[in-house]
Design a protein around this motif. Structure first.
Motif, mmCIF file in Angstrom:
data_model
loop_
_atom_site.group_PDB
_atom_site.id
_atom_site.type_symbol
_atom_site.label_atom_id
_atom_site.label_comp_id
_atom_site.label_asym_id
_atom_site.label_seq_id
_atom_site.Cartn_x
_atom_site.Cartn_y
_atom_site.Cartn_z
ATOM 1 N N LYS A 133 -105.507 -95.098 -94.608
ATOM 2 C CA LYS A 133 -106.212 -95.406 -93.068
ATOM 3 C C LYS A 133 -106.715 -97.075 -93.079
ATOM 4 O O LYS A 133 -106.234 -97.631 -91.981
ATOM 5 C CB LYS A 133 -107.230 -94.765 -92.701
ATOM 6 N N VAL A 134 -107.111 -97.635 -94.073
ATOM 7 C CA VAL A 134 -107.680 -98.927 -93.795
ATOM 8 C C VAL A 134 -106.437 -99.937 -94.013
ATOM 9 O O VAL A 134 -106.582 -100.806 -93.038
ATOM 10 C CB VAL A 134 -108.457 -99.238 -95.288
ATOM 11 N N ARG A 135 -105.481 -99.416 -94.599
ATOM 12 C CA ARG A 135 -104.321 -100.186 -94.861
ATOM 13 C C ARG A 135 -103.215 -100.314 -93.270
ATOM 14 O O ARG A 135 -102.912 -100.997 -93.149
ATOM 15 C CB ARG A 135 -103.187 -99.699 -95.886
ATOM 16 N N GLN A 136 -103.581 -98.900 -92.827
ATOM 17 C CA GLN A 136 -102.743 -98.878 -91.413
ATOM 18 C C GLN A 136 -103.755 -99.767 -90.447
ATOM 19 O O GLN A 136 -102.940 -100.468 -89.636
ATOM 20 C CB GLN A 136 -102.787 -97.223 -91.017
ATOM 21 N N MET A 137 -104.726 -99.752 -90.495
ATOM 22 C CA MET A 137 -105.704 -100.502 -89.549
ATOM 23 C C MET A 137 -105.481 -101.884 -89.723
ATOM 24 O O MET A 137 -105.461 -102.716 -88.655
ATOM 25 C CB MET A 137 -106.953 -100.313 -89.521
ATOM 26 N N ARG A 138 -105.324 -102.365 -91.229
ATOM 27 C CA ARG A 138 -105.034 -104.025 -91.390
ATOM 28 C C ARG A 138 -103.673 -104.358 -90.660
ATOM 29 O O ARG A 138 -103.531 -105.416 -90.138
ATOM 30 C CB ARG A 138 -105.207 -104.140 -92.830
ATOM 31 N N ALA A 139 -102.549 -103.319 -90.974
ATOM 32 C CA ALA A 139 -101.235 -103.643 -90.606
ATOM 33 C C ALA A 139 -101.124 -103.834 -89.049
ATOM 34 O O ALA A 139 -100.523 -104.631 -88.395
ATOM 35 C CB ALA A 139 -100.279 -102.715 -91.106
ATOM 36 N N ARG A 140 -101.990 -103.030 -88.381
ATOM 37 C CA ARG A 140 -101.910 -102.990 -87.068
ATOM 38 C C ARG A 140 -102.555 -104.149 -86.500
ATOM 39 O O ARG A 140 -102.195 -105.011 -85.602
ATOM 40 C CB ARG A 140 -102.692 -101.878 -86.495
ATOM 41 N N ARG A 141 -103.732 -104.792 -86.984
ATOM 42 C CA ARG A 141 -104.483 -105.857 -86.693
ATOM 43 C C ARG A 141 -103.336 -107.030 -86.864
ATOM 44 O O ARG A 141 -103.490 -107.897 -86.116
ATOM 45 C CB ARG A 141 -105.516 -106.090 -87.528
ATOM 46 N N LEU A 145 -102.261 -109.579 -83.871
ATOM 47 C CA LEU A 145 -102.570 -110.923 -84.145
ATOM 48 C C LEU A 145 -101.236 -111.950 -83.869
ATOM 49 O O LEU A 145 -101.066 -113.007 -83.533
ATOM 50 C CB LEU A 145 -103.062 -111.276 -85.329
ATOM 51 N N ALA A 146 -100.166 -111.241 -84.618
ATOM 52 C CA ALA A 146 -99.018 -111.940 -84.595
ATOM 53 C C ALA A 146 -98.310 -111.934 -83.073
ATOM 54 O O ALA A 146 -97.696 -112.918 -82.901
ATOM 55 C CB ALA A 146 -97.978 -111.547 -85.426
ATOM 56 N N GLN A 147 -98.628 -111.007 -82.472
ATOM 57 C CA GLN A 147 -98.209 -110.855 -81.190
ATOM 58 C C GLN A 147 -98.801 -111.779 -80.315
ATOM 59 O O GLN A 147 -98.284 -112.379 -79.116
ATOM 60 C CB GLN A 147 -97.990 -109.351 -80.386
ATOM 61 N N GLY A 148 -100.206 -112.056 -80.330
ATOM 62 C CA GLY A 148 -101.079 -112.648 -79.555
ATOM 63 C C GLY A 148 -100.707 -114.254 -79.980
ATOM 64 O O GLY A 148 -100.956 -115.099 -78.969
ATOM 65 N N ARG A 149 -100.271 -114.578 -81.058
ATOM 66 C CA ARG A 149 -100.218 -116.069 -81.491
ATOM 67 C C ARG A 149 -98.830 -116.629 -81.170
ATOM 68 O O ARG A 149 -98.171 -117.778 -81.422
ATOM 69 C CB ARG A 149 -100.341 -116.141 -83.029
ATOM 70 N N GLY A 150 -98.053 -115.869 -80.714
ATOM 71 C CA GLY A 150 -96.776 -116.388 -80.331
ATOM 72 C C GLY A 150 -95.688 -115.599 -81.085
ATOM 73 O O GLY A 150 -94.560 -116.327 -81.376
ATOM 74 N N GLY A 151 -95.741 -114.399 -81.289
ATOM 75 C CA GLY A 151 -94.834 -113.656 -82.036
ATOM 76 C C GLY A 151 -93.532 -113.247 -81.377
ATOM 77 O O GLY A 151 -92.492 -113.439 -81.776
ATOM 78 N N ALA A 152 -93.693 -113.384 -80.011
ATOM 79 C CA ALA A 152 -92.359 -113.435 -79.258
ATOM 80 C C ALA A 152 -91.876 -114.867 -79.201
ATOM 81 O O ALA A 152 -92.598 -115.855 -78.947
ATOM 82 C CB ALA A 152 -92.945 -112.983 -77.648
ATOM 83 N N PRO A 153 -90.629 -114.851 -78.592
ATOM 84 C CA PRO A 153 -89.966 -116.277 -78.419
ATOM 85 C C PRO A 153 -90.426 -116.710 -77.201
ATOM 86 O O PRO A 153 -90.893 -116.273 -76.192
ATOM 87 C CB PRO A 153 -88.548 -115.707 -78.525
ATOM 88 N N ALA A 154 -90.030 -118.126 -77.261
ATOM 89 C CA ALA A 154 -90.493 -119.044 -76.059
ATOM 90 C C ALA A 154 -89.961 -118.340 -74.812
ATOM 91 O O ALA A 154 -90.512 -118.525 -73.701
ATOM 92 C CB ALA A 154 -90.403 -120.261 -76.397
#
Length: 192
Positions: A133-141, A145-154
């Motif tokens: 569960k902890v590993r799943q929560m870390r992966a989700r976080r 974060l990757a989506q919020g920082r610009g994981g999507a293309p410009a």
């Protein structure tokens, strides 16, 4: 020139990856554990004359497999279904006297005598489920974060920013060519 660091995977990890990796529902994991422990108890009764040590030692890997094979959405069921499976499995080797009362008394006595194995297996299942569960929560976080920082293309971020800015503008009553709700619907940004 860039150097690429290659991680070598230990042979133990490679061997573990070859094992089956089913994803059981909570009920499926409970049924797996209960049926496995019942069959193992019957085999223990036939081959080892109802040895408590053999039954307890076989219970520990079944507890671990139950916690490893339950799907992530049902992780909480692993530490719950393992003690139930222990009770189902200990019934054939409990050695109660004839009659329903004698069988129930033998089952309760066997559960009390083998409480160490029961707690050990439940602890193993709980620890494995907690780590998963902890590993799943870390992966989700990390994913969020990757989506919020610009994981999507410009090219995808620009239309989203434009539509968010258009949606943030206040709508005044009577402004524009249409009035009321029809005007608000006409100015609503379109989703891609």
């Amino acid at each position: 020139m860039y150097r690429v660091r290659v991680r070598s995977v230990p042979p133990v990890v490679l061997a573990l990856r070859r094992f089956p990796n089913p994803r059981l529902t909570g009920i499926g994991a409970g049924l797996f554990a209960a049926l496995t422990m019942f069959v193992l108890a019957c085999v223990d009764r036939l081959l080892f004359d109802s040895s408590e040590l053999v039954f307890g030692l076989l219970f520990l890997p079944v507890s671990a497999l139950t916690a490893l094979w339950v799907r992530p959405a049902d992780l909480v069921t692993a530490p719950i279904s393992v003690p139930i499976a222990f009770a189902v499995g200990v019934f054939p080797i409990s050695g109660g006297s004839e009659g329903l009362g004698g069988q129930i008394m033998g089952l309760v006595t066997a559960l009390a005598v083998h409480a160490g194995w029961l707690y050990g297996g439940t602890l193993i299942a709980g620890l494995i489920a907690s780590v998963r569960k902890v590993r799943q929560m870390r992966a989700r976080r990390r994913y969020v974060l990757a989506q919020g920082r610009g994981g999507a293309p410009a090219s995808e971020r620009a239309p989203r920013a434009a539509s968010a800015a258009a949606a943030a503008k206040p709508v005044r009553a009577g402004a524009g060519g249409a009035s009321g709700a029809a005007g608000a619907v006409a100015r609503r940004p379109q989703r891609p």
